[in-house]
Design an enzyme around this catalytic site. Structure first.
Site, PDB file in Angstrom:
ATOM      1  N   HIS A   1       0.842  -1.195   0.000  1.00 40.14           N
ATOM      2  CA  HIS A   1       0.000   0.000   0.000  1.00 40.14           C
ATOM      3  C   HIS A   1       0.872   1.237   0.000  1.00 40.14           C
ATOM      4  O   HIS A   1       1.957   1.239   0.604  1.00 40.14           O
ATOM      5  CB  HIS A   1      -0.936   0.013   1.222  1.00 40.14           C
ATOM      6  CG  HIS A   1      -2.027   1.020   1.068  1.00 40.14           C
ATOM      7  ND1 HIS A   1      -1.892   2.313   1.505  1.00 40.14           N
ATOM      8  CD2 HIS A   1      -3.240   0.926   0.482  1.00 40.14           C
ATOM      9  CE1 HIS A   1      -2.995   2.971   1.198  1.00 40.14           C
ATOM     10  NE2 HIS A   1      -3.828   2.165   0.574  1.00 40.14           N
TER      11      HIS A   1
ATOM     12  N   GLU B   1      -7.861  -4.841  -1.012  1.00 39.32           N
ATOM     13  CA  GLU B   1      -8.343  -5.636  -2.140  1.00 39.32           C
ATOM     14  C   GLU B   1      -8.312  -7.138  -1.872  1.00 39.32           C
ATOM     15  O   GLU B   1      -9.095  -7.881  -2.432  1.00 39.32           O
ATOM     16  CB  GLU B   1      -7.482  -5.363  -3.385  1.00 39.32           C
ATOM     17  CG  GLU B   1      -7.259  -3.900  -3.710  1.00 39.32           C
ATOM     18  CD  GLU B   1      -8.397  -3.300  -4.473  1.00 39.32           C
ATOM     19  OE1 GLU B   1      -9.527  -3.797  -4.348  1.00 39.32           O
ATOM     20  OE2 GLU B   1      -8.160  -2.330  -5.201  1.00 39.32           O
TER      21      GLU B   1
END
Ligand SMILES: CC(C)(COP(=O)(O)OP(=O)(O)OC[C@H]1O[C@@H](n2cnc3c(N)ncnc32)[C@H](O)[C@@H]1OP(=O)(O)O)[C@@H](O)C(=O)NCCC(=O)NCCS
Length: 386
Positions: free
Chosen positions: A271, A324
């Site tokens: 991320h 996700e």
């Protein structure tokens, strides 16, 4: 010599990707990457996802405070009444649906809707008009996406139901079946947890467009384009494809090592801001475990081992699962088709985009950074014309 009115030697070189650059002030929320914490207004987004309805949090984003019971009932009703497929889109949707790319279809349909309804630039419109435009776009986006999905498969669109929540109605419009309460709540929590997330690429895009005074739809349409890329909103189906490719626990190490050796990214990991577990991934893992089944058991095994292997192969990069990874698992368990994973994410993020557009519209400053020119020294004489 100056660029944007700033002397060349006074230009500041922002880090690549504008990381750590503060580009605006916001009251909508923030992400604290080192702590693994993010919030909407002054409340933990994860707590909101655990305790609230989607409509309550939507109201919070738009109005800056949580609604009381009467306000929530009125707002929920306003949202439900605004959900119908706009009649202007009925003749064109089948043609748009042919491509089978729902995010592209949504972008096109919203553009047509904005033209048909003559949405005005935020620069020229009152706050109440901008809010009405924002609410309309957020309310119809799921209806358009579900209709595109069904039309592409040769099915009739399912008309929205005003008696269902945003999450329940989304599942209903996709499948045509009354949604299971457990699946509805799981998806509702996912939607709440993904409404907003700092100055991510699509939100930043929406704000850049709003800063020029353009209409609300233009900001959303531009944001959709940014969001559709696999490095941003386009990964939950790819993350699940990864689980399918791995297939069994004994194949995890070989699969990750091969990916990293080729320079590929492991979808659902890493991320831009979090340097610890993504709190959305933690929430979705818990939701997945509650839903139960082999898929989620396998996903937790893959998560554990891939994290370890990435720590060995990419030391110091702090790569953990992002939103996700379990989003795909939860959506699969709730019966959402894989092609509709990213669109599901978009049905919540559109609320975040529009809240940001509304906030940006109150600021009369165009977002206009500079680029450092690194091409051949200019001016050079033009080459001879032949
Ligand atoms: C999300 C993402 C774009 C953030 O990237 P970022 O913070 O800008 O990190 P960088 O691209 O600078 O990568 C830093 C290092 O970690 C590695 N890395 C980052 N994410 C990785 C991943 N998912 N798999 C393998 N390696 C990864 C990069 O290769 C890079 O290694 P290097 O220093 O040896 O070149 C990135 O983690 C990624 O591509 N993830 C996969 C796609 C995804 O899941 N997207 C959904 C995001 S919510």
């Amino acid at each position: 010599m100056t660029i944007n009115g700033v002397a060349l030697d006074e230009l500041i070189d922002a880090p690549a990707g504008l990381r750590s650059v503060v580009a605006a002030e916001t009251r909508i929320g923030d992400v604290r990457g080192q702590e693994g914490f993010y919030h909407y207004r002054q409340y933990s987004a994860i707590e909101l996802a655990s305790a609230c309805s989607f409509e309550e949090v939507w109201f919070l984003l738009f109005e800056g405070r949580l609604p009381d019971r009467a306000e929530l009932a009125e707002f929920t009703d306003e949202v439900a009444r605004s959900r119908s497929l706009p009649t202007e889109l009925l003749p064109v949707l089948p043609a748009i649906a042919v491509s089978g790319r729902p995010m592209v279809g949504l972008r096109t349909a919203l553009s047509m809707l904005a033209a048909a309804r003559d949405l005005q630039p935020v620069w020229d419109s009152e706050p109440a008009t901008r809010r009405a435009d924002a609410l309309l776009i957020c309310a119809v986006a799921p209806t358009i996406l579900a209709a595109l999905h069904r039309l592409h498969r040769g099915l009739e669109p399912v008309a929205p139901r005003a008696d269902l929540s945003t999450a329940g109605n989304w599942l209903y419009m996709l499948t045509g079946e009354s949604p299971r309460p457990q699946a509805t709540r799981a998806i509702e929590q996912y939607l709440i947890a993904t409404i907003d997330h700092g100055f991510n690429p699509s939100t930043f895009t929406a704000r850049v467009v709003a800063s020029t005074g353009a209409d609300v739809a233009s900001g959303v349409i531009a944001a959709i384009g940014a969001f559709s890329g696999p490095l941003h909103g386009g990964a939950p189906d790819r993350a699940l494809d990864g689980l399918d490719e791995i297939g069994s626990a004994d194949r995890i190490d070989g699969w990750v090592s091969e990916k990293v050796a080729k320079g590929d990214r492991v979808m659902g990991f890493g991320h831009a801001v979090y340097r610890t577990a993504d709190p959305r991934s933690v929430l979705l893992r818990a939701i997945g475990i509650e839903l139960g089944g082999e898929l989620v058991e396998f996903a937790t095994t893959v998560e554990r081992r891939v994290t370890e292997v990435l720590a060995e192969l990419k030391p110091g990069r702090d790569l953990y699962t992002n939103v996700e990874f379990y989003a795909g698992v939860v959506m699969e368990l709730c019966g959402i088709p894989r092609s509709m994973f990213t669109p599901t994410f978009a049905t919540s993020r559109v609320v975040g985009w529009t809240a940001n557009i509304l906030e940006q519209a109150d600021t009369a400053k165009v977002i206009r950074p500079s680029a450092r020119y690194v091409g051949p020294r200019a001016p050079q004489p033009l080459p001879p014309r032949v």
